[in-house]
Design a protein around this motif. Structure first.
Motif, PDB file in Angstrom:
ATOM      1  N   VAL A   1       0.725  -1.010   0.255  1.00 15.74           N
ATOM      2  CA  VAL A   1       0.033  -0.111   0.169  1.00 15.74           C
ATOM      3  C   VAL A   1       0.825   1.420   0.187  1.00 15.74           C
ATOM      4  O   VAL A   1       1.618   1.522   0.594  1.00 15.74           O
ATOM      5  CB  VAL A   1      -0.904   0.015   1.701  1.00 15.74           C
ATOM      6  N   ASP A   2       0.858   2.073  -0.481  1.00 14.18           N
ATOM      7  CA  ASP A   2       1.376   3.251  -0.540  1.00 14.18           C
ATOM      8  C   ASP A   2       0.452   4.632  -1.004  1.00 14.18           C
ATOM      9  O   ASP A   2      -0.823   4.021  -2.358  1.00 14.18           O
ATOM     10  CB  ASP A   2       2.732   2.963  -1.997  1.00 14.18           C
TER      11      ASP A   2
ATOM     12  N   ALA B   1       2.233 -10.586  -5.879  1.00 13.01           N
ATOM     13  CA  ALA B   1       2.138  -9.186  -5.453  1.00 13.01           C
ATOM     14  C   ALA B   1       1.529  -7.973  -5.955  1.00 13.01           C
ATOM     15  O   ALA B   1       1.692  -8.256  -6.768  1.00 13.01           O
ATOM     16  CB  ALA B   1       3.358  -8.507  -5.412  1.00 13.01           C
ATOM     17  N   GLU B   2       0.493  -7.151  -5.626  1.00 16.02           N
ATOM     18  CA  GLU B   2      -0.380  -6.432  -6.236  1.00 16.02           C
ATOM     19  C   GLU B   2      -0.335  -4.951  -5.217  1.00 16.02           C
ATOM     20  O   GLU B   2       0.336  -5.604  -3.415  1.00 16.02           O
ATOM     21  CB  GLU B   2      -2.029  -6.715  -5.621  1.00 16.02           C
ATOM     22  N   PHE B   3      -0.060  -4.704  -5.987  1.00 13.84           N
ATOM     23  CA  PHE B   3       0.003  -2.785  -5.441  1.00 13.84           C
ATOM     24  C   PHE B   3      -1.110  -1.212  -5.229  1.00 13.84           C
ATOM     25  O   PHE B   3      -2.570  -1.702  -5.915  1.00 13.84           O
ATOM     26  CB  PHE B   3       1.366  -2.321  -6.060  1.00 13.84           C
ATOM     27  N   ARG B   4      -1.899  -1.375  -3.960  1.00 18.26           N
ATOM     28  CA  ARG B   4      -2.796  -0.790  -3.643  1.00 18.26           C
ATOM     29  C   ARG B   4      -2.536   1.091  -3.726  1.00 18.26           C
ATOM     30  O   ARG B   4      -1.978   1.187  -2.703  1.00 18.26           O
ATOM     31  CB  ARG B   4      -3.989  -1.179  -3.339  1.00 18.26           C
TER      32      ARG B   4
ATOM     33  N   VAL C   1      -6.995  -2.740   3.162  1.00 22.90           N
ATOM     34  CA  VAL C   1      -7.428  -4.223   2.845  1.00 22.90           C
ATOM     35  C   VAL C   1      -8.673  -4.661   4.258  1.00 22.90           C
ATOM     36  O   VAL C   1      -8.424  -3.758   5.517  1.00 22.90           O
ATOM     37  CB  VAL C   1      -6.424  -4.003   3.652  1.00 22.90           C
ATOM     38  N   ASP C   2      -9.214  -5.435   3.831  1.00 20.44           N
ATOM     39  CA  ASP C   2     -10.140  -5.657   5.146  1.00 20.44           C
ATOM     40  C   ASP C   2      -9.071  -6.744   6.196  1.00 20.44           C
ATOM     41  O   ASP C   2      -8.286  -6.448   6.838  1.00 20.44           O
ATOM     42  CB  ASP C   2     -10.611  -7.760   3.840  1.00 20.44           C
TER      43      ASP C   2
END
Length: 292
Positions: free
Chosen positions: A123-124, A145-148, A157-158
């Protein structure tokens, strides 16, 4: 307590209660890191002129040569103040969350550890960093790998959905650090853990540094004093707090001061001795209590 000390603490409290000022700081941080992502220099770590040495600097912080060799070179911008992933010890199949993931160094190292049966979320808040991290993940071949895009005070994020949280020299940049720790506690599964590298203070900064905007985006002026920092971690419901690494930030970099620190000394007129021992680089572990 002297009158000057009382006035200073009153001013600090007033500054902390100005949301517009906090948002201005956030905007400045986003702009600064956007420029870094596009190649206009670094912040907490080495200057652009020393970018070729970033791998050596990361190794000095605690990264293994194998980990550094496994990620694209563009993922390491020399922005960290520690090496949290080796101490986090991600396991195959785990879900890991990286707060302030930047160009992806820690997230990609964690992705190698959890494997395709696991998951890594970075997260950024800086679009330029997210673009760079996504490109690095594609180059590394780690589709898990994912970036949100998001703020650390309101993570996309849950609840109770991750096994481990990490962050490297980023939480000090967030005005509302207590909110970040509360978010860490929210997204961790019961029994989950966090390993964070960050800057804390052992004492007060010289006033000229404390009020310097560039010192804030340079990872110094935004840091909390140690007691307040760890009180916020504990207040969020995280326990088992253990400091794993604790070094004088200036002593750790030796004579090769980060460019921003050298500029700060020149700009404000403070002596390095006034900062020595005050600005600390710490890496700590905390856990979310298991469900009863």
């Amino acid at each position: 307590m002297s009158g000057s000390t009382t006035a200073r603490k009153t001013r600090k409290a007033a500054d902390a209660n100005r949301p517009r000022d906090a948002e201005t700081l956030v905007s400045e941080v986003r702009e600064r890191y956007g420029r870094i992502a596009e190649g206009a220099g670094s912040c907490c770590g080495d200057s652009a002129a020393a970018a070729a040495d970033s791998a050596a600097d990361s190794a000095r912080l605690g990264y293994s040569q194998a980990d550094l060799a496994a990620v694209p070179g563009g993922a390491d911008l020399g922005l960290g103040c520690g090496a949290p992933i080796p101490l986090l010890s991600p396991a195959p199949g785990e879900t890991v969350l990286d707060l302030g993931s930047g160009a992806g160094l820690d997230a990609l190292i964690a992705a190698r550890a959890v494997g395709p049966e696991g998951r890594v979320i970075g997260v950024d808040m800086t679009p330029e960093m997210l673009a760079r991290a996504r490109a690095n993940a594609e180059r590394a071949g780690v589709g898990w790998a994912e970036f949100r895009e998001g703020r650390l005070e309101a993570l996309p994020v849950d609840d109770a959905s991750v096994d481990a949280v990490t962050s490297n020299c980023v939480i000090n940049l967030v005005p509302d650090k207590a909110r970040v720790f509360a978010e860490i506690a929210r997204v961790l599964r019961p029994g989950g853990r966090a390993v964070v590298a960050d800057i804390v203070l052992d004492g007060e900064l010289p006033e000229a540094v404390e009020r310097d905007l560039l010192a804030y985006v340079g990872c110094v002026a935004g840091a909390l004093e140690r007691e307040a920092y760890f009180a916020a971690v504990e207040a969020a419901g995280l326990g088992g707090i253990e400091v794993l690494r604790d070094v004088d930030f200036l002593a750790a970099v030796g004579d090769d001061l980060p460019r921003e620190v050298g500029d700060l000394i020149e700009r404000t007129g403070v002596r390095p001795a006034e900062l020595a021992g005050v600005v600390r680089s710490v890496t700590f572990r905390a856990v979310k209590p298991p469900a009863r």
